[in-house]
Design a protein around this motif. Structure first.
Motif, PDB file in Angstrom:
ATOM      1  N   VAL A  85       0.811  -1.208   0.000  1.00 19.11           N
ATOM      2  CA  VAL A  85       0.000   0.000   0.000  1.00 19.11           C
ATOM      3  C   VAL A  85       0.851   1.268   0.000  1.00 19.11           C
ATOM      4  O   VAL A  85       0.307   2.353   0.036  1.00 19.11           O
ATOM      5  CB  VAL A  85      -0.985   0.011   1.189  1.00 19.11           C
ATOM      6  CG1 VAL A  85      -1.976  -1.114   1.098  1.00 19.11           C
ATOM      7  CG2 VAL A  85      -0.284   0.036   2.503  1.00 19.11           C
ATOM      8  N   ALA A  86       2.164   1.132  -0.017  1.00 20.06           N
ATOM      9  CA  ALA A  86       3.053   2.296   0.066  1.00 20.06           C
ATOM     10  C   ALA A  86       2.754   3.327  -1.023  1.00 20.06           C
ATOM     11  O   ALA A  86       2.845   4.530  -0.777  1.00 20.06           O
ATOM     12  CB  ALA A  86       4.512   1.854  -0.002  1.00 20.06           C
ATOM     13  N   SER A  87       2.364   2.864  -2.180  1.00 18.81           N
ATOM     14  CA  SER A  87       2.091   3.811  -3.269  1.00 18.81           C
ATOM     15  C   SER A  87       0.768   4.544  -3.083  1.00 18.81           C
ATOM     16  O   SER A  87       0.514   5.543  -3.761  1.00 18.81           O
ATOM     17  CB  SER A  87       2.086   3.077  -4.614  1.00 18.81           C
ATOM     18  OG  SER A  87       1.008   2.151  -4.651  1.00 18.81           O
ATOM     19  N   ARG A  88      -0.060   4.068  -2.153  1.00 20.84           N
ATOM     20  CA  ARG A  88      -1.375   4.683  -1.952  1.00 20.84           C
ATOM     21  C   ARG A  88      -1.521   5.363  -0.606  1.00 20.84           C
ATOM     22  O   ARG A  88      -2.598   5.817  -0.255  1.00 20.84           O
ATOM     23  CB  ARG A  88      -2.470   3.623  -2.105  1.00 20.84           C
ATOM     24  CG  ARG A  88      -2.513   3.030  -3.501  1.00 20.84           C
ATOM     25  CD  ARG A  88      -3.600   2.022  -3.639  1.00 20.84           C
ATOM     26  NE  ARG A  88      -3.339   0.942  -2.669  1.00 20.84           N
ATOM     27  CZ  ARG A  88      -4.178  -0.043  -2.413  1.00 20.84           C
ATOM     28  NH1 ARG A  88      -5.334  -0.101  -3.023  1.00 20.84           N
ATOM     29  NH2 ARG A  88      -3.879  -0.980  -1.545  1.00 20.84           N
ATOM     30  N   THR A  89      -0.455   5.398   0.171  1.00 22.97           N
ATOM     31  CA  THR A  89      -0.531   6.006   1.500  1.00 22.97           C
ATOM     32  C   THR A  89       0.574   7.038   1.669  1.00 22.97           C
ATOM     33  O   THR A  89       1.567   7.032   0.948  1.00 22.97           O
ATOM     34  CB  THR A  89      -0.400   4.957   2.618  1.00 22.97           C
ATOM     35  OG1 THR A  89       0.855   4.301   2.481  1.00 22.97           O
ATOM     36  CG2 THR A  89      -1.531   3.963   2.583  1.00 22.97           C
ATOM     37  N   GLY A  90       0.353   7.902   2.608  1.00 24.26           N
ATOM     38  CA  GLY A  90       1.365   8.897   2.943  1.00 24.26           C
ATOM     39  C   GLY A  90       1.093   9.441   4.325  1.00 24.26           C
ATOM     40  O   GLY A  90      -0.008   9.291   4.863  1.00 24.26           O
TER      41      GLY A  90
END
Length: 166
Positions: A1-6
């Motif tokens: 999910v790294a690409s969709r979270t911040g």
């Protein structure tokens, strides 16, 4: 999910994030620390897209808490957690911020066993010879004791508030 979270480190009453940029906002035992709860409600409203949901889980003052400024248990509870004041009439305040509908579910009964454990541990540690001497820890222990008294008298409740931005 790294690409969709911040993650963003910001003031939750003035995040600087774009308006209508979130589908959901949640606050777990954190709104209580805002000096102005209304500022948090307004910022959450601003951040949410229409249909977005705000969920808050926190302690809430009840109608039974008369004169909070004169209530020693309430003062100890706030001091121990470095809270100016807990949430007061949050459903009305959220409605004033524009949320609709606002639901409040009192779940004190479900968290009460933890309140009792904290109370009992605090009593044991507060009165132990050579117990914790740090003022912050002492205040925290006193807050755990005070919380049980407040909950037993129904002056404070643990609630989950859910609100929708129209």
């Amino acid at each position: 999910v790294a690409s969709r979270t911040g993650f963003v480190l910001a003031d939750y009453c003035d995040s600087g994030l774009p308006a209508a940029s979130a589908d959901g906002v949640y606050a777990i035992e954190s709104v209580c620390h805002a000096e102005s709860k209304e500022s948090f409600y307004a910022e959450a409203y601003r951040l949410l897209r229409p249909g977005g949901i705000l969920v808050i889980a926190d302690y809430v003052e009840t109608a039974l808490l008369a004169s909070p400024g004169e209530n020693r248990d309430y003062a100890a509870f706030c001091d121990g957690w470095e809270v100016h004041r807990y949430l007061k009439a949050p459903t009305a305040a959220l409605a004033t911020a524009g949320f609709d509908p606002v639901q409040e579910e009192n779940i004190t009964e479900q968290v009460y066993p933890g309140i009792v454990r904290s109370h009992d541990n605090a009593l044991q540690n507060l009165h132990n010879p050579g117990g914790p001497g740090d003022e912050t820890i002492q205040n925290h222990l006193k807050a755990c004791i005070a919380l049980k008294h407040l909950a037993d008298r129904g002056e404070i409740a643990y609630s989950v508030l859910t609100a929708v931005k129209p």
